[in-house]
Design an enzyme around this catalytic site. Structure first.
Site, PDB file in Angstrom:
ATOM      1  N   TYR A  84     -12.495  -2.703  -1.326  1.00 16.19           N
ATOM      2  CA  TYR A  84     -12.799  -2.641   0.111  1.00 16.19           C
ATOM      3  C   TYR A  84     -14.303  -2.580   0.380  1.00 16.19           C
ATOM      4  CZ  TYR A  84      -7.888  -2.110   1.533  1.00 16.19           C
ATOM      5  OH  TYR A  84      -6.549  -2.323   1.798  1.00 16.19           O
ATOM      6  N   ASN A 137      -0.726  -0.204   7.779  1.00 15.46           N
ATOM      7  CA  ASN A 137      -0.156  -1.537   8.005  1.00 15.46           C
ATOM      8  C   ASN A 137       0.524  -2.120   6.763  1.00 15.46           C
ATOM      9  OD1 ASN A 137      -2.395  -2.199   6.548  1.00 15.46           O
ATOM     10  ND2 ASN A 137      -3.297  -3.569   8.087  1.00 15.46           N
ATOM     11  N   LYS A 196       0.839  -1.185   0.000  1.00 17.76           N
ATOM     12  CA  LYS A 196       0.000   0.000   0.000  1.00 17.76           C
ATOM     13  C   LYS A 196       0.891   1.259   0.000  1.00 17.76           C
ATOM     14  CE  LYS A 196      -2.654  -1.837   3.375  1.00 17.76           C
ATOM     15  NZ  LYS A 196      -3.844  -2.159   4.229  1.00 17.76           N
ATOM     16  N   HIS A 228      -1.716  -5.415   1.981  1.00 19.82           N
ATOM     17  CA  HIS A 228      -2.971  -6.165   1.972  1.00 19.82           C
ATOM     18  C   HIS A 228      -2.676  -7.522   1.373  1.00 19.82           C
ATOM     19  CE1 HIS A 228      -7.132  -7.314   1.351  1.00 19.82           C
ATOM     20  NE2 HIS A 228      -6.716  -7.773   0.183  1.00 19.82           N
ATOM     21  N   THR A 242      -3.462  -8.028  11.185  1.00 19.04           N
ATOM     22  CA  THR A 242      -3.861  -6.701  10.675  1.00 19.04           C
ATOM     23  C   THR A 242      -3.335  -5.563  11.553  1.00 19.04           C
ATOM     24  OG1 THR A 242      -5.852  -7.718   9.792  1.00 19.04           O
ATOM     25  CG2 THR A 242      -5.873  -5.330   9.984  1.00 19.04           C
ATOM     26  N   GLU A 277     -10.083 -11.118  -5.896  1.00 21.93           N
ATOM     27  CA  GLU A 277      -9.174  -9.971  -5.880  1.00 21.93           C
ATOM     28  C   GLU A 277      -8.169 -10.019  -7.040  1.00 21.93           C
ATOM     29  OE1 GLU A 277      -9.347  -8.884  -1.125  1.00 21.93           O
ATOM     30  OE2 GLU A 277      -7.553  -9.895  -1.880  1.00 21.93           O
TER      31      GLU A 277
HETATM   32  P1  CMP Z   1      -6.150  -4.700   4.833  1.00 24.99           P
HETATM   33  O1  CMP Z   1      -5.548  -6.025   5.065  1.00 24.99           O
HETATM   34  O2  CMP Z   1      -5.832  -3.960   3.585  1.00 24.99           O
HETATM   35  O3  CMP Z   1      -7.747  -4.864   4.924  1.00 24.99           O
HETATM   36  C1  CMP Z   1      -8.591  -3.840   5.356  1.00 24.99           C
HETATM   37  C2  CMP Z   1      -7.835  -2.634   5.785  1.00 24.99           C
HETATM   38  O4  CMP Z   1      -8.592  -1.719   6.536  1.00 24.99           O
HETATM   39  C3  CMP Z   1      -6.730  -3.068   6.748  1.00 24.99           C
HETATM   40  O5  CMP Z   1      -5.745  -3.757   6.063  1.00 24.99           O
HETATM   41  C4  CMP Z   1      -6.354  -1.754   7.346  1.00 24.99           C
HETATM   42  O6  CMP Z   1      -5.492  -0.997   6.489  1.00 24.99           O
HETATM   43  C5  CMP Z   1      -7.712  -1.061   7.414  1.00 24.99           C
HETATM   44  N1  CMP Z   1      -8.303  -1.160   8.738  1.00 24.99           N
HETATM   45  C6  CMP Z   1      -8.878  -2.233   9.299  1.00 24.99           C
HETATM   46  N2  CMP Z   1      -9.327  -1.950  10.536  1.00 24.99           N
HETATM   47  C7  CMP Z   1      -9.017  -0.664  10.754  1.00 24.99           C
HETATM   48  C8  CMP Z   1      -9.202   0.216  11.838  1.00 24.99           C
HETATM   49  N3  CMP Z   1      -9.810  -0.177  12.946  1.00 24.99           N
HETATM   50  N4  CMP Z   1      -8.749   1.469  11.706  1.00 24.99           N
HETATM   51  C9  CMP Z   1      -8.139   1.872  10.580  1.00 24.99           C
HETATM   52  N5  CMP Z   1      -7.942   1.084   9.510  1.00 24.99           N
HETATM   53  C10 CMP Z   1      -8.373  -0.165   9.592  1.00 24.99           C
END
Ligand code: CMP
Length: 155
Positions: free
Chosen positions: A53, A116, A13, A119, A95, A130
């Site tokens: 998403y 983070n 990302k 994905h 996550t 996906e």
């Molecule tokens: P990803 O694995 O891309 O899948 C969903 C994304 O939403 C996750 O990683 C984070 O980047 C984001 N995400 C999930 N939960 C939260 C949260 N509580 N606050 C902010 N971002 C979130």
């Protein structure tokens, strides 16, 4: 083809791209024995972000998540291997980086769920959906990996 051979989508990302972690992240997957079969860098459109998403629509972090993923380039990849979906998720870590195990990418390079880095598809159904969303079939390069017999050999 080996039994349980799978493909999975991985996105580095915008935070991972900006922080120059592309090489490190690719190294982690390659060193583990996974095979890169597709890769491209793109500035994600709002439409693609919202489709990718869509299960998070309505959640408190959804708008910020779409802003984040569309804010700067993302590196999209498809990785392949036996049990690739589980293996990639294990290497990526939980996550929330604060809950990710030491040695995982999110533990070693991130601190917040909202930044983070990566994905990764979480199931067979998600991986199929996906990969089809992010890549055209002709962008996926099925190549014969001569290391496979050393990585996936059975006794
Ligand atoms: P990803 O694995 O891309 O899948 C969903 C994304 O939403 C996750 O990683 C984070 O980047 C984001 N995400 C999930 N939960 C939260 C949260 N509580 N606050 C902010 N971002 C979130």
């Amino acid at each position: 083809m080996e039994e349980n051979f799978e493909k999975t989508l991985v996105l580095i990302k915008p935070d991972g791209v900006q922080r120059k972690l592309i090489g490190e992240i690719i190294d982690r997957f390659q060193n583990r024995g996974l095979q890169l079969v597709a890769a491209k860098m793109l500035l994600v459109s709002r439409e693609l972000a919202e489709t990718h998403y869509k299960e998070h629509k309505g959640k408190s972090f959804y708008n910020g998540l779409v802003e984040y993923i569309t804010s700067a380039p993302t590196m999209a990849m498809v990785w392949a291997g036996e049990h690739a979906i589980e293996a990639v998720r294990q290497t990526v870590g939980k996550t929330n980086p604060l809950e990710a195990a030491p040695g995982t990418i999110r533990h070693d390079y991130a601190l917040l769920t909202s930044r983070n880095l990566i994905h990764a598809s979480d199931s067979h159904e998600t991986a199929e959906r996906e990969i089809a969303l992010w890549f055209k079939p002709e962008e996926i390069c099925e190549w014969s990996d001569q290391h496979h017999k050393w990585i996936f050999g059975k006794n």
